[in-house]
Design a protein around this motif. Structure first.
Motif, short mmCIF file in Angstrom:
data_model
loop_
_atom_site.label_atom_id
_atom_site.label_comp_id
_atom_site.label_asym_id
_atom_site.label_seq_id
_atom_site.Cartn_x
_atom_site.Cartn_y
_atom_site.Cartn_z
N GLU A 78 0.86 -1.18 0.00
CA GLU A 78 0.00 0.00 0.00
C GLU A 78 0.89 1.23 0.00
O GLU A 78 2.00 1.21 0.55
CB GLU A 78 -0.88 0.02 1.26
CG GLU A 78 -1.88 -1.10 1.35
CD GLU A 78 -2.64 -1.04 2.65
OE1 GLU A 78 -3.07 0.07 3.05
OE2 GLU A 78 -2.80 -2.10 3.27
N GLY A 79 0.40 2.32 -0.60
CA GLY A 79 1.17 3.55 -0.67
C GLY A 79 1.63 4.07 0.67
O GLY A 79 2.70 4.66 0.80
N LYS A 80 0.84 3.84 1.72
CA LYS A 80 1.20 4.33 3.06
C LYS A 80 2.31 3.51 3.72
O LYS A 80 2.86 3.91 4.73
CB LYS A 80 -0.03 4.35 3.97
CG LYS A 80 -0.51 2.98 4.37
CD LYS A 80 -1.63 3.04 5.36
CE LYS A 80 -1.93 1.65 5.89
NZ LYS A 80 -2.83 1.64 6.99
N GLN A 81 2.65 2.37 3.11
CA GLN A 81 3.68 1.51 3.69
C GLN A 81 5.08 1.83 3.17
O GLN A 81 6.07 1.41 3.74
CB GLN A 81 3.37 0.05 3.40
CG GLN A 81 2.11 -0.44 4.07
CD GLN A 81 1.81 -1.88 3.71
OE1 GLN A 81 1.79 -2.26 2.55
NE2 GLN A 81 1.62 -2.70 4.73
N LEU A 104 12.02 3.92 2.60
CA LEU A 104 11.59 3.40 3.90
C LEU A 104 10.36 2.52 3.73
O LEU A 104 9.35 2.97 3.20
CB LEU A 104 11.27 4.55 4.86
CG LEU A 104 10.63 4.16 6.20
CD1 LEU A 104 11.61 3.33 7.05
CD2 LEU A 104 10.19 5.40 6.96
N TYR A 105 10.47 1.29 4.21
CA TYR A 105 9.32 0.39 4.28
C TYR A 105 8.85 0.41 5.72
O TYR A 105 9.58 0.03 6.64
CB TYR A 105 9.72 -1.03 3.84
CG TYR A 105 8.66 -2.05 4.15
CD1 TYR A 105 7.39 -1.97 3.58
CD2 TYR A 105 8.92 -3.10 5.03
CE1 TYR A 105 6.41 -2.90 3.87
CE2 TYR A 105 7.95 -4.04 5.32
CZ TYR A 105 6.70 -3.93 4.75
OH TYR A 105 5.73 -4.86 5.05
N ALA A 106 7.63 0.89 5.92
CA ALA A 106 7.02 0.99 7.25
C ALA A 106 5.62 0.37 7.15
O ALA A 106 4.66 1.06 6.79
CB ALA A 106 6.95 2.44 7.70
N PRO A 107 5.49 -0.93 7.44
CA PRO A 107 4.22 -1.63 7.21
C PRO A 107 3.03 -1.05 7.97
O PRO A 107 1.90 -1.17 7.53
CB PRO A 107 4.51 -3.07 7.62
CG PRO A 107 5.80 -3.06 8.34
CD PRO A 107 6.52 -1.82 7.95
N GLU A 108 3.26 -0.37 9.08
CA GLU A 108 2.17 0.24 9.86
C GLU A 108 1.98 1.71 9.53
O GLU A 108 1.22 2.41 10.19
CB GLU A 108 2.43 0.05 11.36
CG GLU A 108 2.48 -1.39 11.81
CD GLU A 108 1.17 -2.12 11.53
OE1 GLU A 108 0.09 -1.55 11.78
OE2 GLU A 108 1.25 -3.27 11.03
N GLY A 109 2.70 2.20 8.54
CA GLY A 109 2.59 3.60 8.15
C GLY A 109 3.64 4.46 8.81
O GLY A 109 4.26 4.08 9.81
#
Length: 182
Positions: A98-101, A138-143
């Motif tokens: 997802e874009g936010k991740q 940056l990969y941030a799975p929770e946003g």
């Protein structure tokens, strides 16, 4: 004519640095740029220009914003070729996320990996980052808002001497598309 994106740092996110996008479009047009458009309210503008380079255009826009609005805003200017290269070089599976991740922090200059060597990456898993050409992925799975790694990466000691501004993946893709049209 070259098509560029101007990335303004830290505007319209609370605080006192309010830059209405209509005013930004007028300001850029007044500087002689053509095809001026903005994307979202967070400081993304696309324009074409036949004068200057990324650095001189960024300085010109920063000076104009300060003169018009009365405060300083850091600005990075990047052309379509660079924006597309950033999109294509993503080390994470962008199509599956997802874009936010997924986020990109655009940097004013290339950084050496040594700048971030003190970060214990395994301690932040599943969050991860990678360094690219004047960018940090940056990969941030929770946003971004919940990311402890993003908080660590934004520490002034790590970014000293740099202008840095972050965009989510949807915006990264959209800016590459918008600059292609020019």
């Amino acid at each position: 004519m070259t098509t560029y994106a101007a990335l303004l740092r830290g505007i319209n996110v609370g605080g006192s640095k309010k830059v209405p996008m209509a005013d930004l479009r007028t300001l850029l047009t007044g500087l002689g740029h053509e095809g001026v458009a903005t994307y979202l309210q967070s400081g993304n503008a696309v324009f074409t220009s036949d004068h200057g380079d990324e650095e001189s255009l960024a300085t010109e826009i920063t000076t104009a914003i300060e003169g018009h609005f009365g405060f300083t805003v850091d600005v990075l200017v990047r052309d379509h070729t660079y924006l597309e290269a950033v999109r294509e070089a993503c080390p994470f599976p962008a199509a599956e996320l997802e874009g936010k991740q997924l986020h990109v922090t655009y940097l004013s200059e290339t950084v050496d990996a040594g700048r971030f060597e003190g970060i214990d990456q395994p301690a932040f898993l599943p969050e991860e980052f990678r360094i690219g050409e004047r960018v940090l992925y940056l990969y941030a799975p929770e946003g971004l808002g919940r990311s402890k790694l993003a908080e660590t990466l934004s520490k002034p000691r790590l970014l000293k001497g740099l202008t840095a501004t972050t965009r989510n993946w949807n915006t990264v893709v959209k800016l590459a598309e918008l600059t292609r049209a020019g």
